[in-house]
Every structure is written in C-alpha cells, then in structure tokens.
Design a protein around this motif. Sequence first.
Motif, PDB file in Angstrom:
ATOM      1  N   GLU A   5       0.946  -1.315   0.077  1.00 61.89           N
ATOM      2  CA  GLU A   5      -0.340  -0.206   0.253  1.00 61.89           C
ATOM      3  C   GLU A   5       1.168   1.631  -0.280  1.00 61.89           C
ATOM      4  O   GLU A   5       1.764   0.954   0.969  1.00 61.89           O
ATOM      5  CB  GLU A   5      -0.974   0.021   0.981  1.00 61.89           C
ATOM      6  N   ILE A   6       0.320   1.975  -1.016  1.00 66.71           N
ATOM      7  CA  ILE A   6       1.501   3.895  -0.821  1.00 66.71           C
ATOM      8  C   ILE A   6       0.635   4.336  -0.996  1.00 66.71           C
ATOM      9  O   ILE A   6       1.394   5.793   0.312  1.00 66.71           O
ATOM     10  CB  ILE A   6       1.693   4.197  -2.465  1.00 66.71           C
ATOM     11  N   ILE A   7      -0.454   4.676  -0.386  1.00 63.66           N
ATOM     12  CA  ILE A   7      -1.206   5.494  -0.001  1.00 63.66           C
ATOM     13  C   ILE A   7      -2.761   5.155   0.795  1.00 63.66           C
ATOM     14  O   ILE A   7      -3.777   3.570   0.070  1.00 63.66           O
ATOM     15  CB  ILE A   7      -2.099   6.037  -1.128  1.00 63.66           C
ATOM     16  N   ARG A   8      -2.694   5.332   2.241  1.00 62.85           N
ATOM     17  CA  ARG A   8      -4.061   4.642   2.721  1.00 62.85           C
ATOM     18  C   ARG A   8      -4.774   5.430   3.773  1.00 62.85           C
ATOM     19  O   ARG A   8      -4.529   5.770   5.031  1.00 62.85           O
ATOM     20  CB  ARG A   8      -3.799   3.428   3.931  1.00 62.85           C
ATOM     21  N   MET A   9      -5.911   5.791   3.156  1.00 62.66           N
ATOM     22  CA  MET A   9      -6.515   7.014   3.584  1.00 62.66           C
ATOM     23  C   MET A   9      -7.499   6.145   4.595  1.00 62.66           C
ATOM     24  O   MET A   9      -8.456   5.697   4.624  1.00 62.66           O
ATOM     25  CB  MET A   9      -7.215   7.911   2.942  1.00 62.66           C
ATOM     26  N   THR A  10      -7.744   6.417   5.945  1.00 64.13           N
ATOM     27  CA  THR A  10      -8.794   5.593   6.664  1.00 64.13           C
ATOM     28  C   THR A  10     -10.351   6.996   7.822  1.00 64.13           C
ATOM     29  O   THR A  10      -9.238   8.392   8.322  1.00 64.13           O
ATOM     30  CB  THR A  10      -8.753   5.477   7.981  1.00 64.13           C
ATOM     31  N   ASN A  11     -11.349   7.523   7.265  1.00 58.99           N
ATOM     32  CA  ASN A  11     -12.136   7.688   7.592  1.00 58.99           C
ATOM     33  C   ASN A  11     -11.604   9.485   7.918  1.00 58.99           C
ATOM     34  O   ASN A  11     -11.644  10.079   8.658  1.00 58.99           O
ATOM     35  CB  ASN A  11     -12.333   7.431   9.454  1.00 58.99           C
ATOM     36  N   ILE A  12     -11.389   9.602   6.536  1.00 58.40           N
ATOM     37  CA  ILE A  12     -10.798  10.940   6.250  1.00 58.40           C
ATOM     38  C   ILE A  12     -12.411  12.288   6.148  1.00 58.40           C
ATOM     39  O   ILE A  12     -12.941  12.254   5.461  1.00 58.40           O
ATOM     40  CB  ILE A  12      -9.547  11.386   5.204  1.00 58.40           C
ATOM     41  N   VAL A  13     -11.952  13.394   6.606  1.00 51.64           N
ATOM     42  CA  VAL A  13     -12.790  14.487   7.172  1.00 51.64           C
ATOM     43  C   VAL A  13     -12.613  15.523   6.574  1.00 51.64           C
ATOM     44  O   VAL A  13     -10.847  15.738   7.210  1.00 51.64           O
ATOM     45  CB  VAL A  13     -13.745  14.466   8.301  1.00 51.64           C
ATOM     46  N   LYS A  14     -12.682  16.596   5.890  1.00 51.23           N
ATOM     47  CA  LYS A  14     -12.552  17.717   5.561  1.00 51.23           C
ATOM     48  C   LYS A  14     -13.741  19.381   6.128  1.00 51.23           C
ATOM     49  O   LYS A  14     -14.795  19.478   5.250  1.00 51.23           O
ATOM     50  CB  LYS A  14     -11.811  17.613   4.427  1.00 51.23           C
ATOM     51  N   ARG A  15     -13.108  20.358   6.921  1.00 50.94           N
ATOM     52  CA  ARG A  15     -14.265  20.279   7.709  1.00 50.94           C
ATOM     53  C   ARG A  15     -13.669  21.660   6.959  1.00 50.94           C
ATOM     54  O   ARG A  15     -11.897  22.325   7.236  1.00 50.94           O
ATOM     55  CB  ARG A  15     -14.525  20.897   8.841  1.00 50.94           C
ATOM     56  N   PHE A  16     -14.359  23.168   6.687  1.00 52.48           N
ATOM     57  CA  PHE A  16     -12.975  24.045   6.512  1.00 52.48           C
ATOM     58  C   PHE A  16     -14.485  25.225   7.449  1.00 52.48           C
ATOM     59  O   PHE A  16     -15.681  25.146   7.883  1.00 52.48           O
ATOM     60  CB  PHE A  16     -13.893  24.797   5.022  1.00 52.48           C
ATOM     61  N   TYR A  17     -13.642  26.530   7.336  1.00 51.84           N
ATOM     62  CA  TYR A  17     -14.378  27.578   9.019  1.00 51.84           C
ATOM     63  C   TYR A  17     -15.466  27.054  10.388  1.00 51.84           C
ATOM     64  O   TYR A  17     -16.424  26.700  10.623  1.00 51.84           O
ATOM     65  CB  TYR A  17     -15.451  28.149   8.231  1.00 51.84           C
ATOM     66  N   ILE A  18     -14.063  26.201  10.708  1.00 50.94           N
ATOM     67  CA  ILE A  18     -14.076  25.233  11.715  1.00 50.94           C
ATOM     68  C   ILE A  18     -14.656  26.186  13.046  1.00 50.94           C
ATOM     69  O   ILE A  18     -13.911  27.158  13.104  1.00 50.94           O
ATOM     70  CB  ILE A  18     -13.233  24.562  12.249  1.00 50.94           C
ATOM     71  N   GLY A  19     -16.266  25.903  13.574  1.00 48.58           N
ATOM     72  CA  GLY A  19     -16.809  26.599  14.333  1.00 48.58           C
ATOM     73  C   GLY A  19     -16.472  28.283  14.349  1.00 48.58           C
ATOM     74  O   GLY A  19     -17.547  28.385  15.386  1.00 48.58           O
ATOM     75  N   GLN A  20     -17.235  28.445  12.914  1.00 44.05           N
ATOM     76  CA  GLN A  20     -18.484  29.070  12.414  1.00 44.05           C
ATOM     77  C   GLN A  20     -19.858  29.230  12.232  1.00 44.05           C
ATOM     78  O   GLN A  20     -19.594  28.205  11.930  1.00 44.05           O
ATOM     79  CB  GLN A  20     -17.273  30.119  11.385  1.00 44.05           C
ATOM     80  N   PRO A  21     -19.904  30.327  11.952  1.00 45.57           N
ATOM     81  CA  PRO A  21     -21.565  29.500  11.854  1.00 45.57           C
ATOM     82  C   PRO A  21     -21.914  29.171  10.367  1.00 45.57           C
ATOM     83  O   PRO A  21     -22.880  28.501  10.615  1.00 45.57           O
ATOM     84  CB  PRO A  21     -22.523  31.380  11.107  1.00 45.57           C
ATOM     85  N   ASN A  22     -20.597  29.673   9.557  1.00 44.27           N
ATOM     86  CA  ASN A  22     -21.162  29.082   8.173  1.00 44.27           C
ATOM     87  C   ASN A  22     -19.880  27.815   8.430  1.00 44.27           C
ATOM     88  O   ASN A  22     -19.215  27.218   6.614  1.00 44.27           O
ATOM     89  CB  ASN A  22     -20.527  30.167   7.299  1.00 44.27           C
ATOM     90  N   GLU A  23     -19.684  26.744   8.694  1.00 40.90           N
ATOM     91  CA  GLU A  23     -18.757  25.522   8.951  1.00 40.90           C
ATOM     92  C   GLU A  23     -19.427  24.953   7.751  1.00 40.90           C
ATOM     93  O   GLU A  23     -20.301  24.696   7.577  1.00 40.90           O
ATOM     94  CB  GLU A  23     -18.750  25.040  10.678  1.00 40.90           C
ATOM     95  N   LEU A  24     -18.366  24.247   7.118  1.00 40.54           N
ATOM     96  CA  LEU A  24     -18.690  23.637   5.963  1.00 40.54           C
ATOM     97  C   LEU A  24     -17.838  22.001   5.611  1.00 40.54           C
ATOM     98  O   LEU A  24     -16.888  22.118   5.666  1.00 40.54           O
ATOM     99  CB  LEU A  24     -18.296  23.967   4.839  1.00 40.54           C
ATOM    100  N   GLU A  25     -18.539  20.744   5.878  1.00 40.98           N
ATOM    101  CA  GLU A  25     -18.256  19.862   6.022  1.00 40.98           C
ATOM    102  C   GLU A  25     -18.015  19.029   3.981  1.00 40.98           C
ATOM    103  O   GLU A  25     -19.109  19.276   3.896  1.00 40.98           O
ATOM    104  CB  GLU A  25     -18.169  18.894   6.420  1.00 40.98           C
ATOM    105  N   ILE A  26     -16.875  19.523   3.440  1.00 44.22           N
ATOM    106  CA  ILE A  26     -16.407  18.741   2.409  1.00 44.22           C
ATOM    107  C   ILE A  26     -16.527  17.289   1.941  1.00 44.22           C
ATOM    108  O   ILE A  26     -17.284  16.738   1.378  1.00 44.22           O
ATOM    109  CB  ILE A  26     -15.481  19.025   1.873  1.00 44.22           C
ATOM    110  N   LEU A  27     -15.646  16.979   3.029  1.00 40.87           N
ATOM    111  CA  LEU A  27     -15.379  14.958   2.744  1.00 40.87           C
ATOM    112  C   LEU A  27     -15.926  14.533   4.147  1.00 40.87           C
ATOM    113  O   LEU A  27     -15.642  15.008   5.309  1.00 40.87           O
ATOM    114  CB  LEU A  27     -14.080  14.688   3.097  1.00 40.87           C
ATOM    115  N   HIS A  28     -16.511  13.264   3.502  1.00 41.63           N
ATOM    116  CA  HIS A  28     -17.527  13.346   5.097  1.00 41.63           C
ATOM    117  C   HIS A  28     -17.033  11.089   5.454  1.00 41.63           C
ATOM    118  O   HIS A  28     -17.887  10.366   5.842  1.00 41.63           O
ATOM    119  CB  HIS A  28     -19.376  12.536   4.871  1.00 41.63           C
ATOM    120  N   GLY A  29     -15.361  11.445   5.862  1.00 43.68           N
ATOM    121  CA  GLY A  29     -15.473   9.902   6.046  1.00 43.68           C
ATOM    122  C   GLY A  29     -14.753   9.379   4.962  1.00 43.68           C
ATOM    123  O   GLY A  29     -15.613   7.805   4.214  1.00 43.68           O
ATOM    124  N   ILE A  30     -13.775   9.785   3.836  1.00 45.85           N
ATOM    125  CA  ILE A  30     -13.514   8.897   2.799  1.00 45.85           C
ATOM    126  C   ILE A  30     -12.044   7.137   3.407  1.00 45.85           C
ATOM    127  O   ILE A  30     -10.844   7.826   4.000  1.00 45.85           O
ATOM    128  CB  ILE A  30     -12.839   9.760   2.353  1.00 45.85           C
TER     129      ILE A  30
END
Length: 238
Positions: A5-30
């Motif tokens: 394995e050269i790439i192993r991603m487990t439960n990858i989540v990516k959020r932007f504007y964390i803690g702000q009213p416009n917080e946005l989750e783009i990746l939901h557990g890859i």
Amino acid sequence: MAAKEIIRMTNIVKRFYIGQPNELEILHGIDLTVREGEFVAVVGESGSGKSTLMNIIGALDRPTEGSYILDGTDISTLGDKALSHIRCTKIGFVFQTFNLIPRTSALKNVALPMMYAGRGGAERTKRAKALLESVGMGERMSHKPNELSGGQKQRVAIARAMANDPSIILADEPTGALDSKTGRLVMDLFHELHEKHGKTIVLITHSPQLASECERIITISDGQIVGEREGGGRRAAV
C-alpha cells in the motif's frame, strides 16, 4: 503477492471555517487505499469533493479528522517543512492549468524541483534535458511557457513532475484544457509512465471516458466514495 500500500486513508474528514456559523464539511469519512504501481482514477462531478481529496492526497492540505499513511509515513505527524519535502520528493503534480513559471524556460521549469531537493546544477540540467527529450520537448527546452502550445506546456509539466523520480504522479484534470488529439498524446504519456516506469498514478477527472482507461475507478459524490470498479486499463479515445 500483492503490491504494498502506498496510500492508505482512513475516515478522512475535511471541514472548513471550523467553529464558525458557516462551517462546511466537504469530505465525510473517506476510506481509500492505493497500491504501488496502480493507475487509479478518482472521478466525480464538479463540487463532489475530488479536488479537496486531491489536495489531501498530495499533502497540500491536512484532513480535519482521520488517518493518512503515505508510503509508510503518517502525514498527520509531520510539520510543514517535512510535508514540503514529501511533496518535493515523493509526489509529482500535473495540473490542468500547467502551473509553469511564466518567465523562465522549459528547461529551468523542469530543473526547479531538483534544486529544491538539493541536487547539483550539472545534475539538474542533465536530467531536465533527458526528461524533456523523453516527452518530445527536446527542441523546445529553451522556450518559455508563453511560446508553447497547451499540449507542449502539459508535456513540460509531466517532465517536471518526474524530476525527482517520485513514487506517485498526481494528475488533476490533466487534459481538461486541451483538444482531443493533444489530450490523447498526454494520456499516452501517462500510460508510458505507468507501464514502462512502474509509476503509481492517481488521475482526478470528471470524465468517465478518461477514467475508463485506468485500472481502477473510484467514484466520489457529495464528499463520499459511492462506487469502485475495475477500469479497462486500455487506451480508449479521449
């Protein structure tokens, strides 16, 4: 025996504007695994999250949550300097917009990553010339990007991606700005890198047709992997 394995991603989540009213989750557990020597397509529509995923695969951005092991190294433990070294030596990037330095020659564009890796001037020039010749740009190496066609720019970008002999080539819509004939030439170069040089290639694309040329096709939608299947692994028309 299966390749490592050269790439192993487990439960990858990516959020932007964390803690702000416009917080946005783009990746939901890859969850994503790529083995050494694979040619994999990540396909999805605009807004699916594939560019965000590409930035994390390429160590250009960090996940908010989850684990990412790249060639045995836990990316989450690395500082900015170590991440920069990983990007310089382990990953070759090819972008739709080429990302060449406008005011310098094709030769110097290809040599630049080797300078960052600490290689000597004579070695850089020799290897840059050889790489440009290998992609059919030997007679254009003194030209600046504005003196080159789109296809020529992309061939220079592929030569640059190979400068430090990386383990992985990460290509983001590499034919998106090209006509079909030129796109065909560029895809043939990727096949050559895969078949003759054994490179692991991750191709980010919105095109099912391009994805069909890869060995494995991963479909992403709304920030989640929604499908995975084998590709044709053959050179279909672009």
